[in-house]
Write a protein that holds these residues in place. Sequence first.
Motif, mmCIF file in Angstrom:
data_model
loop_
_atom_site.group_PDB
_atom_site.id
_atom_site.type_symbol
_atom_site.label_atom_id
_atom_site.label_comp_id
_atom_site.label_asym_id
_atom_site.label_seq_id
_atom_site.Cartn_x
_atom_site.Cartn_y
_atom_site.Cartn_z
ATOM 1 N N SER A 1 0.891 -1.096 -0.090
ATOM 2 C CA SER A 1 0.083 0.112 0.226
ATOM 3 C C SER A 1 0.744 1.274 0.121
ATOM 4 O O SER A 1 0.293 2.154 0.159
ATOM 5 C CB SER A 1 -0.756 -0.005 1.328
ATOM 6 N N ARG A 7 -5.074 7.388 1.084
ATOM 7 C CA ARG A 7 -5.847 6.167 0.889
ATOM 8 C C ARG A 7 -5.209 4.741 1.360
ATOM 9 O O ARG A 7 -5.576 3.644 1.011
ATOM 10 C CB ARG A 7 -6.408 5.862 -0.408
ATOM 11 N N GLU A 10 -7.486 2.325 2.982
ATOM 12 C CA GLU A 10 -8.159 1.538 2.157
ATOM 13 C C GLU A 10 -7.497 0.347 1.665
ATOM 14 O O GLU A 10 -7.974 -0.856 1.242
ATOM 15 C CB GLU A 10 -8.906 2.482 1.215
ATOM 16 N N GLY A 11 -6.314 0.620 1.183
ATOM 17 C CA GLY A 11 -5.351 -0.245 0.457
ATOM 18 C C GLY A 11 -5.126 -1.446 1.378
ATOM 19 O O GLY A 11 -5.195 -2.639 1.007
ATOM 20 N N GLY A 13 -6.809 -2.380 3.800
ATOM 21 C CA GLY A 13 -8.114 -3.309 3.957
ATOM 22 C C GLY A 13 -8.353 -4.086 2.865
ATOM 23 O O GLY A 13 -8.875 -5.221 3.176
ATOM 24 N N LEU A 14 -8.113 -3.566 1.844
ATOM 25 C CA LEU A 14 -8.359 -4.658 0.500
ATOM 26 C C LEU A 14 -7.308 -5.699 0.550
ATOM 27 O O LEU A 14 -7.430 -6.782 0.400
ATOM 28 C CB LEU A 14 -8.128 -3.511 -0.509
ATOM 29 N N CYS A 17 -8.739 -8.450 2.956
ATOM 30 C CA CYS A 17 -9.881 -8.977 2.453
ATOM 31 C C CYS A 17 -9.297 -9.843 1.514
ATOM 32 O O CYS A 17 -9.899 -11.012 1.407
ATOM 33 C CB CYS A 17 -10.875 -7.918 1.847
#
Length: 65
Positions: A1, A7, A10-11, A13-14, A17
């Motif tokens: 990330s 951001r 968000e990165g 978190g992806l 996931c």
Amino acid sequence: SEGLGERAAEGSGLICCAIVGGAIVPPLTGYAADTTSLAAALVIPAICYAGISGYGWYARRPQAC
């Protein structure tokens, strides 16, 4: 990330996931739940998150003053 700036959350978190919600961990967790118990099977995602945390700790960069 790296390079995501604001951001980055968000990165990361992806990334979480993608690893835990991917094609290997859910079936492995389901198999473990079928053969043992759900509580014991939830150790598998916990190990994944520990690996993610360990990598984050290893790859951290000190803040420039």
